[in-house]
Design an enzyme around this catalytic site. Structure first.
Site, PDB file in Angstrom:
ATOM      1  N   SER A  12      -9.805  -0.457   7.207  1.00  0.00           N
ATOM      2  CA  SER A  12      -9.260  -0.334   5.849  1.00  0.00           C
ATOM      3  C   SER A  12      -8.564  -1.552   5.266  1.00  0.00           C
ATOM      4  CB  SER A  12      -8.295   0.836   5.783  1.00  0.00           C
ATOM      5  OG  SER A  12      -9.022   2.020   5.576  1.00  0.00           O
ATOM      6  N   LYS A  36       0.842  -1.199   0.000  1.00  0.00           N
ATOM      7  CA  LYS A  36       0.000   0.000   0.000  1.00  0.00           C
ATOM      8  C   LYS A  36       0.876   1.247   0.000  1.00  0.00           C
ATOM      9  CE  LYS A  36      -3.914   1.947   2.658  1.00  0.00           C
ATOM     10  NZ  LYS A  36      -4.786   1.754   3.840  1.00  0.00           N
ATOM     11  N   SER A  82      -9.741   1.782   2.943  1.00  0.00           N
ATOM     12  CA  SER A  82      -8.892   2.532   2.050  1.00  0.00           C
ATOM     13  C   SER A  82      -7.836   1.691   1.322  1.00  0.00           C
ATOM     14  CB  SER A  82      -8.176   3.639   2.825  1.00  0.00           C
ATOM     15  OG  SER A  82      -7.268   3.085   3.755  1.00  0.00           O
TER      16      SER A  82
HETATM   17  N1  GLN Z   1     -13.044   4.249   6.505  1.00  0.00           N
HETATM   18  C1  GLN Z   1     -12.432   4.695   7.721  1.00  0.00           C
HETATM   19  C2  GLN Z   1     -12.015   6.137   7.550  1.00  0.00           C
HETATM   20  O1  GLN Z   1     -12.350   6.687   6.575  1.00  0.00           O
HETATM   21  C3  GLN Z   1     -11.248   3.834   8.052  1.00  0.00           C
HETATM   22  C4  GLN Z   1     -10.071   4.134   7.222  1.00  0.00           C
HETATM   23  C5  GLN Z   1      -8.892   3.297   7.593  1.00  0.00           C
HETATM   24  O2  GLN Z   1      -9.010   2.262   8.248  1.00  0.00           O
HETATM   25  N2  GLN Z   1      -7.726   3.767   7.203  1.00  0.00           N
HETATM   26  O3  GLN Z   1     -11.374   6.704   8.373  1.00  0.00           O
END
Ligand code: GLN
Length: 484
Positions: A177, A78, A153
């Site tokens: 994410s 990532k 994400s």
């Molecule tokens: N969807 C959550 C957010 O927008 C979690 C994102 C993540 O785990 N990086 O913060």
């Protein structure tokens, strides 16, 4: 099956018998990338030249009898995890030209284990989002239906694994994410216990929640990758000084008598009926394998999303203060220093990142701190206590990973609140610091993957993996591949 379609263990077996070289594995993976990447758009940066060098090195080491566990295995990373000399953008304009002068601890460990880097994968800018649509560069598509989002994400990493554009990947998980996109792409994704894996070199979003974890085609590969990346790191003071067991050790053991908590708060209104059906069927399957379902309650679940968005945005506003046009990446022209700061941030950050910086600055400001940040910390403790109580009566907790399967591109992009609810089942796990894994547990009538989440006690990833493996081996879900 093509080599690119196989998992880490299959390839290791072939490699150790001398049936396949690192060069051949990489050829197959890059052949696949050449065919499908234009449809999926999983990557921000492809590192073909670097990969060729790493594969050649792996083949030399294997020939000299110095092969290592991941020698020649192509893995995607990532793009918020620093790789020395290779751009690390966080899918943000503000870091579009940032080339880290150092290697993250997780990728250092992968290098020591002999891996081959296929490239850096797409994400929501600074890991803020649930669909990968917040990327500052492009949107990644779900390999099961390219009109739909892959989740986020870590959507680039999970799409790359699902589309066989790599053998496995790393993601990061702050509120879901890794697990949510794994569920939507039909792959395995684990968020380890907070502190299990070093965050050194992971670009910080919300430091008390962020954790790096494996994204793989099956549970055994997840255990193997976790073995490689786990453990205390002097470069990260929040990495735990706790022994790392061999996560492969309990794989294959039976789950007779294992108490599986099913929390009543996780089967909510608004949940997709096909998801509910698949997860309930999974509970029955676990029971047929000897596990004992118990109904449990996590009473503070309702407050998790609100608590998370106060804490995560507070930490983000502080962490993102460092991007000022001076130390890293993008710099705008300005009349004077202040003007340059302001323009760099105004032009460099996307809308969601700005929204969070504003929210977090507000919740930390004097006068509001007690009402928001401090209160959220107190509720966080209640959520953590909920889990501790449940783990007196249950060895694991089983829930859906996401309330719905993959949604259509654009469906939630102009309603941030709707998007925030995509992580309703994963967020508490980060707040409590416990480990969670998502594994495939079915498909909708439209052939979209459904995932279930298993949650364990602090530092008890081994039990999660044991149960996940037992379930996986008694089902066929993980064997399906998207038609691309
Ligand atoms: N969807 C959550 C957010 O927008 C979690 C994102 C993540 O785990 N990086 O913060």
């Amino acid at each position: 099956m093509e080599l690119s379609g196989l998992g880490i263990h299959d390839l290791i077996k072939m490699r150790d018998k001398g049936e396949v070289s690192s060069g051949e594995i990489l050829d197959s993976v890059y052949g696949r990338i050449d065919r499908v990447e234009s449809k999926v758009a999983a990557y921000v940066t492809l590192t073909r030249d670097e990969a060729l060098k790493m594969a050649a090195k792996a083949d030399r080491e294997i020939a000299a009898g110095r092969g290592k566990i991941l020698s020649g295995i192509p893995i995607a990373i990532k793009d918020n995890i620093c790789t020395k000399g290779i751009p690390t953008t966080c899918a943000s304009k503000i870091l579009h030209n940032f080339v880290p002068p150092y290697e993250s601890t997780v990728t250092s460990r992968l290098i020591e284990a002999g891996y081959v880097l296929t490239g850096k994968t797409n994400l929501d800018e600074f890991a803020m989002g649930s669909s990968t649509e917040n990327s500052g560069f492009h949107t990644t598509r779900n390999p099961w239906d390219t009109e739909r989002i892959p989740g986020g994400s870590s959507g680039g990493s999970t799409a790359a694994v699902a589309a066989d554009e790599c053998i496995a990947a790393l993601g990061s998980d702050t509120g879901g994410s890794i697990r949510q996109p794994a569920s939507l792409c039909g792959v395995v994704g684990m968020k380890p216990t907070y502190g299990r894996v070093s965050r050194y070199g992971l670009v910080a979003f919300a430091s008390s929640l962020d954790q790096i974890g494996p994204i793989t085609k099956n549970v055994t590969d997840c255990a193997l990758l976790l073995n490689v990346i786990s453990g205390r790191d002097p470069l990260d003071s929040t990495s735990a000084p706790i022994d790392v067991p061999d996560f492969m050790a309990d794989i294959g053991k039976d789950i007779k008598g294992l108490r599986i908590g099913v929390p009543r708060e996780y089967f909510i209104e608004g949940m997709d009926p096909e998801v509910e059906e698949a997860v309930r069927a999974a509970v029955r399957k676990m029971e047929s394998l000897g596990a004992v379902p118990v109904e449990v309650s996590l009473p503070h679940t309702d407050y998790a999303v609100a608590t998370y968005y106060v804490l995560a945005t507070s930490e983000a506003s502080s962490n993102l203060a460092r991007y000022d046009g001076v130390k890293y990446g993008f710099r705008a022209e300005g009349r004077d220093l202040m003007d340059m700061y302001m323009k760099s941030r105004a032009e460099g950050f996307g809308a969601e990142v700005k929204r969070r910086i504003m929210l977090g600055t507000y919740t930390l400001s004097s006068g509001y701190y007690d009402a928001y940040y401090k209160k959220a910390q107190q509720v966080r403790t209640l959520i953590k206590d909920d889990f501790e109580k449940v783990f007196r009566d249950a060895d694991l907790v089983l829930t859906p990973t996401s309330p719905t399967p993959a949604f259509r591109m654009g469906e939630k992009s102009d309603d941030p609140l709707k998007m925030y609810l995509a992580d309703i089942f994963t967020i508490s796990v980060n707040l409590a610091g416990v480990p969670g894994i998502s594994i495939p547990c079915g498909f909708t009538r439209d052939n979209l993957p459904i995932g279930l989440q298993l949650i364990g006690r602090h530092f008890d990833e081994a039990t999660l993996l044991k149960a996940a493996y037992a379930y996986e081996q008694s089902t066929e879900w993980h064997k399906r591949k998207p038609a691309l």
